[in-house]
Scaffold this active site. Structure first.
Site, PDB file in Angstrom:
ATOM      1  N   ARG A 257      35.525  26.330  27.982  1.00  0.00           N
ATOM      2  CA  ARG A 257      35.329  25.958  26.577  1.00  0.00           C
ATOM      3  C   ARG A 257      35.826  24.539  26.370  1.00  0.00           C
ATOM      4  O   ARG A 257      36.962  24.207  26.695  1.00  0.00           O
ATOM      5  CB  ARG A 257      36.052  26.912  25.622  1.00  0.00           C
TER       6      ARG A 257
ATOM      7  N   ALA B   5      42.434  34.085  23.394  1.00  0.00           N
ATOM      8  CA  ALA B   5      43.211  33.274  24.320  1.00  0.00           C
ATOM      9  C   ALA B   5      44.404  34.070  24.822  1.00  0.00           C
ATOM     10  O   ALA B   5      45.249  34.507  24.045  1.00  0.00           O
ATOM     11  CB  ALA B   5      43.689  32.003  23.632  1.00  0.00           C
TER      12      ALA B   5
ATOM     13  N   SER C 290      32.901  35.387  20.049  1.00  0.00           N
ATOM     14  CA  SER C 290      33.837  34.320  20.389  1.00  0.00           C
ATOM     15  C   SER C 290      35.253  34.866  20.541  1.00  0.00           C
ATOM     16  O   SER C 290      35.624  35.848  19.893  1.00  0.00           O
ATOM     17  CB  SER C 290      33.852  33.254  19.287  1.00  0.00           C
ATOM     18  N   PRO C 291      36.078  34.201  21.354  1.00  0.00           N
ATOM     19  CA  PRO C 291      37.494  34.569  21.407  1.00  0.00           C
ATOM     20  C   PRO C 291      38.165  34.238  20.075  1.00  0.00           C
ATOM     21  O   PRO C 291      37.990  33.142  19.538  1.00  0.00           O
ATOM     22  CB  PRO C 291      38.049  33.697  22.545  1.00  0.00           C
TER      23      PRO C 291
ATOM     24  N   TYR D 119      44.465  22.216  22.817  1.00  0.00           N
ATOM     25  CA  TYR D 119      45.459  22.858  23.672  1.00  0.00           C
ATOM     26  C   TYR D 119      45.611  22.068  24.977  1.00  0.00           C
ATOM     27  O   TYR D 119      45.029  21.006  25.144  1.00  0.00           O
ATOM     28  CB  TYR D 119      45.103  24.324  23.860  1.00  0.00           C
TER      29      TYR D 119
ATOM     30  N   GLY E 135      32.029  34.210  15.559  1.00  0.00           N
ATOM     31  CA  GLY E 135      33.363  34.766  15.402  1.00  0.00           C
ATOM     32  C   GLY E 135      33.507  35.538  14.111  1.00  0.00           C
ATOM     33  O   GLY E 135      33.503  36.767  14.085  1.00  0.00           O
TER      34      GLY E 135
END
Length: 354
Positions: free
Chosen positions: A226, A55, A20-21, A179, A319
């Site tokens: 996402r 991100a 995962s980011p 976001y 993650g």
């Protein structure tokens, strides 16, 4: 199933256990540093099929914190290039999440010693959003006008072009976790009365414009989106809307959907537990007819494998388990009794048999 290849467009990933980011809050003027190289490349050595970089802001005002990574200029593009090359050299695929934080921008990083919005005198900046509604405890954002919205879409397109030039093979549009694009999607943060507010079609308009811009700039790259599958708050964005917008996004050229949850409001009601977001991914997959990955405390080989066996998702992203063990995939293969041909030869002496 976890160690079967997965193909999206013309790109085949060697397995379905992906990274995962995860924001590192360690960039300088948006430029990734040596830390990012070590942090990301170790996952490729550890057997990940896809390594999704954190991100990367598409504009300076899109950063979550002053220490966030970016992809809005050529210096950042050039700094990402050796990282993607090293990931590729180790048999994995490099992806990057393209992002704008909106009203959750200009905040202190988790280890910067502050909380909430960073003031201008300390390097902060004016935040923007669909409506002048603050996230709890943060500064009030300025409402984007139509010219600003045009600029946001263009910034995503320009960032996509730089990302491909930097060697990223997968692009992900970040429309989750409260976001900017998520702020447009949710009626809790989007109070607009123009063509970008009100109906679901209007609230999704900017996301679809962004997908169009990214697809135009990178026509061949696999494109992920996402989503937060739910705001987990009364009157908010929910999984039924997620499925509808995912179907629209696919019609605009998105290939794959990364389903998380929450992040829009501080009063969300979420109780984390292993697999707690899997059903969101399963519902989007089922109702929208699109490919998805699941996330959320999928921290063991057995749990990750079961998600796939149940047909809930096409892949799994983890993650924190990758932070605990950068060789999670190698370990998981042993636990599941799968022989891999991409163990680093330097590590073969450490491979245990099941």
């Amino acid at each position: 199933m976890l160690f079967t290849p997965y193909t999206v467009r013309d790109l085949t990933l060697r397995n379905r256990l992906w990274v995962s980011p995860m924001c590192q809050y360690s960039a300088v003027d948006g430029v990734p540093q040596e830390w990012h190289h070590t942090h990301l490349v170790q996952f490729a050595s550890g057997g990940a099929g896809l390594v999704m970089a954190e991100a990367a802001a598409v504009s300076p005002d899109g950063r979550i914190s002053p220490e966030d990574a970016g992809i809005w200029n050529d210096a950042q593009r050039d700094a990402w290039a050796p990282i993607t090359a090293a990931i590729r050299a180790r048999g994995s695929v490099a992806g990057v999440q393209l992002a704008h934080a909106g009203r959750k921008a200009s905040t202190y990083s988790p280890f910067a010693g502050g909380h909430g919005t960073v003031p201008a005198e300390d390097g902060g900046w004016q935040t923007v959003a669909p409506s002048p509604v603050a996230y709890e405890g943060y500064a009030t954002p300025v409402e984007l006008d139509l010219a600003d919205i045009d600029r946001v879409a263009a910034d995503f397109g320009a960032a996509a072009a730089r990302a491909v030039a930097a060697g990223f093979e997968v692009l992900e549009v970040h429309a989750a976790h409260g976001y900017l694009l998520h702020q447009f999607l949710s009626p809790l943060s989007n109070l607009r009365t123009d063509e970008y507010g009100g109906s679901l079609e209007n609230r999704a308009r900017l996301l679809l414009r962004v997908i169009d811009a990214v697809r135009a700039a990178a026509p061949a790259a696999p494109l992920f989106v996402r989503f937060s599958g739910t705001d987990a708050a009364e009157g908010g964005w929910d999984v039924d809307e997620t499925a509808v917008v995912a179907r629209w996004a696919a019609e605009h050229g998105a290939d794959f959907f990364d389903i998380s949850s929450g992040g829009l409001v501080a009063h969300q009601s979420i109780t984390p537990a292993p697999g707690y977001q899997v059903e969101l991914a399963a519902q989007v997959r089922r109702e929208a007819g699109v490919a998805v990955n699941a996330v959320g405390m999928l921290d063991t080989a057995a749990i990750a494998e079961q998600v796939l066996q149940d047909g809930a998702a096409d892949a799994v992203m983890s993650g924190r388990e990758w932070l605990r063990d950068p060789h999670f995939a190698l370990r998981a293969s042993v636990e599941l009794g799968v022989e891999l041909d991409y163990w680093p030869v330097q590590y073969l002496r450490a491979r245990r048999r099941r």
